[in-house]
Write a protein that holds these residues in place. Structure first.
Motif: not given
Length: 201
Positions: A52-61, A189-196
């Protein structure tokens, strides 16, 4: 440059100031965009980051913050360097009881939209680098599958005479960095997903 101790910030700044105006130390500048040159060792790795686009956005960051260099034994100077052509950075590496300092410059930036959304950039080696070659870091979102990937592609060969004698070791270190970098991006990215997921609504 090889050092017995970790380079100080002032040392790094001095070396980077000297390297900024230097030309790339190899001829095939920009070749990671297309056909790779012969006579170089090629390494490539790719890892699934999610969907998804949210994961892509976080990866770009993460890429913009140089987080793919957050691996053991490596220090990037400096992580706040903007992602733009001509920007110069140094990578300090601790290995086998000593340090090396390797300078490189951003060759080009990728920011593409379409069926596959891509962001990334390539770094090319400067004279003050143990090797000669180029390395590309990209994240992409395939809209048809909704999958997001992080990929590294590089071509390199020994630069300095001392490295030619120990190039198999240098290539092993490159492979280790590739593996660690892929894992580091995926874990972030997995850590960011868990936090969210655990954040109160």
């Amino acid at each position: 440059m090889f050092l017995l101790s970790e380079p100080t910030d002032s040392q790094v700044r001095s070396i980077l100031a000297n390297q900024r105006a230097k030309e790339f130390s190899y001829q095939a500048v920009g070749a990671t965009r297309g056909e790779l040159p012969s006579g170089y060792a090629v390494l490539q790795g790719r890892i699934d980051l999610g969907q998804g686009p949210a994961i892509f956005g976080r990866a770009v960051h993460q890429l913009r913050q140089w987080k793919m260099f957050d691996v053991p034994g490596i220090r990037l100077c400096w992580p706040d360097a903007p992602i733009q052509p001509g920007e110069t950075v140094a990578v300090a590496i601790h290995h086998f009881g000593f340090w090396s300092l390797n300078c490189c410059k951003i060759v080009y930036v990728i920011d593409e939209d379409g069926p596959t959304r891509r962001f990334g950039f390539a770094c090319g080696t400067l004279p003050e680098h143990a090797e000669e070659g180029e390395e590309r870091f990209t994240v992409e979102w395939d809209r048809s599958s909704n999958l997001v990937f992080y990929e590294i592609l590089s071509f390199s060969r020994a630069g300095k005479a001392a490295v030619k004698l120990a190039y198999p070791v240098a290539l092993w270190l490159q492979r280790r960095f590739l593996r660690h970098s892929l894992v580091a991006m995926a874990e972030r990215l997995r850590a960011g997903q868990s936090a969210a997921a655990t954040r109160p609504s």
